[in-house]
Scaffold this active site. Sequence first.
Site, PDB file in Angstrom:
ATOM      1  N   LYS A 232     -15.839  27.030  17.745  1.00 53.18           N
ATOM      2  CA  LYS A 232     -17.042  26.503  17.082  1.00 53.18           C
ATOM      3  C   LYS A 232     -16.710  25.962  15.681  1.00 53.18           C
ATOM      4  O   LYS A 232     -17.123  24.866  15.304  1.00 53.18           O
ATOM      5  CB  LYS A 232     -18.091  27.617  16.968  1.00 53.18           C
ATOM      6  CG  LYS A 232     -19.268  27.283  16.111  1.00 53.18           C
ATOM      7  CD  LYS A 232     -20.106  26.192  16.736  1.00 53.18           C
ATOM      8  CE  LYS A 232     -21.090  25.610  15.750  1.00 53.18           C
ATOM      9  NZ  LYS A 232     -22.025  24.677  16.360  1.00 53.18           N
ATOM     10  N   CYS A 286     -24.620  22.873   9.243  1.00 50.72           N
ATOM     11  CA  CYS A 286     -23.470  23.136  10.120  1.00 50.72           C
ATOM     12  C   CYS A 286     -22.200  22.538   9.548  1.00 50.72           C
ATOM     13  O   CYS A 286     -21.305  23.245   9.100  1.00 50.72           O
ATOM     14  CB  CYS A 286     -23.735  22.537  11.501  1.00 50.72           C
ATOM     15  SG  CYS A 286     -25.323  23.023  12.155  1.00 50.72           S
TER      16      CYS A 286
HETATM   17  N1  SAJ Z   1     -22.464  11.771   9.151  1.00 54.06           N
HETATM   18  C1  SAJ Z   1     -21.840  10.752   8.449  1.00 54.06           C
HETATM   19  N2  SAJ Z   1     -21.106   9.829   9.147  1.00 54.06           N
HETATM   20  C2  SAJ Z   1     -20.988   9.875  10.507  1.00 54.06           C
HETATM   21  C3  SAJ Z   1     -21.611  10.934  11.208  1.00 54.06           C
HETATM   22  C4  SAJ Z   1     -22.352  11.863  10.508  1.00 54.06           C
HETATM   23  O1  SAJ Z   1     -21.928  10.663   7.220  1.00 54.06           O
HETATM   24  O2  SAJ Z   1     -20.338   8.984  11.065  1.00 54.06           O
HETATM   25  C5  SAJ Z   1     -23.248  12.787   8.405  1.00 54.06           C
HETATM   26  C6  SAJ Z   1     -24.716  12.836   8.782  1.00 54.06           C
HETATM   27  O3  SAJ Z   1     -25.447  11.865   8.090  1.00 54.06           O
HETATM   28  C7  SAJ Z   1     -25.069  14.248   8.368  1.00 54.06           C
HETATM   29  C8  SAJ Z   1     -23.803  15.022   8.665  1.00 54.06           C
HETATM   30  O4  SAJ Z   1     -22.763  14.076   8.758  1.00 54.06           O
HETATM   31  O5  SAJ Z   1     -25.352  14.323   6.987  1.00 54.06           O
HETATM   32  C9  SAJ Z   1     -23.833  15.873   9.920  1.00 54.06           C
HETATM   33  O6  SAJ Z   1     -24.494  15.181  10.966  1.00 54.06           O
HETATM   34  P1  SAJ Z   1     -23.981  15.179  12.479  1.00 54.06           P
HETATM   35  O7  SAJ Z   1     -24.924  14.353  13.266  1.00 54.06           O
HETATM   36  O8  SAJ Z   1     -22.560  14.784  12.542  1.00 54.06           O
HETATM   37  O9  SAJ Z   1     -23.990  16.715  12.906  1.00 54.06           O
HETATM   38  P2  SAJ Z   1     -25.084  17.891  12.834  1.00 54.06           P
HETATM   39  O10 SAJ Z   1     -24.806  18.702  11.612  1.00 54.06           O
HETATM   40  O11 SAJ Z   1     -26.458  17.395  13.029  1.00 54.06           O
HETATM   41  O12 SAJ Z   1     -24.669  18.737  14.146  1.00 54.06           O
HETATM   42  C10 SAJ Z   1     -23.345  19.213  14.260  1.00 54.06           C
HETATM   43  C11 SAJ Z   1     -22.801  18.844  15.652  1.00 54.06           C
HETATM   44  N3  SAJ Z   1     -21.360  19.092  15.694  1.00 54.06           N
HETATM   45  C12 SAJ Z   1     -20.466  18.131  16.058  1.00 54.06           C
HETATM   46  O13 SAJ Z   1     -20.808  17.002  16.320  1.00 54.06           O
HETATM   47  C13 SAJ Z   1     -19.051  18.555  16.121  1.00 54.06           C
HETATM   48  C14 SAJ Z   1     -23.516  19.657  16.717  1.00 54.06           C
HETATM   49  O14 SAJ Z   1     -22.956  19.419  17.998  1.00 54.06           O
HETATM   50  C15 SAJ Z   1     -23.435  21.148  16.378  1.00 54.06           C
HETATM   51  O15 SAJ Z   1     -24.112  21.942  17.346  1.00 54.06           O
HETATM   52  C16 SAJ Z   1     -24.113  21.354  15.044  1.00 54.06           C
HETATM   53  O16 SAJ Z   1     -23.362  20.622  14.062  1.00 54.06           O
HETATM   54  C17 SAJ Z   1     -24.152  22.841  14.730  1.00 54.06           C
HETATM   55  O17 SAJ Z   1     -25.220  23.453  14.892  1.00 54.06           O
HETATM   56  O18 SAJ Z   1     -23.096  23.415  14.411  1.00 54.06           O
END
Ligand code: SAJ
Length: 434
Positions: A232, A286
Amino acid sequence: MNAPFDAAAALARKALAHPAPDHQVAVIGLGYIGLPTAALLASYGWRVCGVDVSRKVVETVNAGGVHIEERDLDKLVHDAITAQTLVASTEVPTASFYMIAVPTPLGEGKMPDIAYVEAAARAIAPKILPGACVIVESTSPVGTTERVAEIIAELRPDIVVPKDGCDVDADIALAYCPERVLPGRIVKELVQNDRVIGGMTPACAERAAVIYGSFVKGDCLFTTARVAETVKLVENSFRDVNIAFANELSMIADVIGVDVWEVIRLANRHPRVNILQPGPGVGGHCIAVDPWFLVAGAPSAARLVRTAREVNDHKAVHTEGKIRALLEAAPGGKVALLGLAFKPDIDDFRESPALEIAEGLSHTHGDRVVVVEPFTDELPKAFAGTGATLVTLDVALREAEIVVVLVDHTAFKHLSPADLAGKLVFDTRGMLRR
Ligand code: SAJ
């Protein structure tokens, strides 16, 4: 028949000998993961008791309502409450399965704080019967499932608790199964994603799989509790490191004077390159948090993971600095900050870089700040007395000389060059070129 299977069968026999009322599942923690999980299990025929320390949350759920914004969740909860397959309570009941989905925040010095998981274990211990299965879903530092075992063993000397990797004739099963669902797609991904089920023993993993096998359409992959805990943390660290690369590129591009979006678009046409998107920083409970759990476990080895966290945190500071420069370039002009959430189309502001930036600017230039955030009715308390106001997009476009896209909410995507004509525009998400 092999040994683990025998042990799993023994656990199942114990469950039959000490049946919990109505073969019940208790989900401890009715937050972003616990509530959807509880309601989904109820919709798959389990009798579910959702437990939360907040009386308000319990009352809302028992009235068929939800306290969080998540696609398809309101109907799922409403239907389960109406069908009486889901009930919420502040008390932990006796159950066949216990799922722990409580917060694990970052404590002092960026060290993981598992106090809520420990409290859940203490609340479960007096109620647990032989044959029951306890599953930790909260993102946790490696070793947390063993800590839960220790707590139950201390409080219930009459119960044989499984030991890591050792197939003793345990009375209960203990496993770690991380949630890995994406906010905004939780209900869908709970069913569709593969699950990693880490048992304290192989028999524990098999026992825990009974519950996941009832609703998961993806694969259930068995391993140890320690590996599952690490998996995780690694998943979210992988994403953090990759976003850090994109964010660092955007800062390099500022220095050398090239368009980062164009660079990434073209570099991604290479068959083995897939760069993520820069933004104002990384938010959420996360990805902005979990890599620190990995760092805490191996501080001197986790150099890249730590640096990625620092790069992503610094991106918010860098972004705020660029907006301050725009405020100086337009003396007296107002800035419209579009979005406060940590990512598009959700109402979750936890660890949000957009919120951090907006707060910072409001404290020094509040009377020049207007905020547009379709997912809230009022600005958070930290804005009180700053002079910053929450307005509609139309008002913001009328009043502001500077427009900053902090979150690419769907509600902002129709913005056209005509809407922005004559304004200083800073698009931290590259939304306007998509
Ligand atoms: N972000 C960027 N650039 C990108 C992608 C995301 O700046 O190209 C930013 C987003 O704007 C945000 C942050 O990253 O601020 C996180 O967003 P996210 O959509 O990547 O992830 P979370 O936090 O919503 O969910 C993550 C997911 N983990 C992965 O993709 C490895 C999800 O599957 C997990 O279940 C979740 O964390 C968790 O609960 O741990």
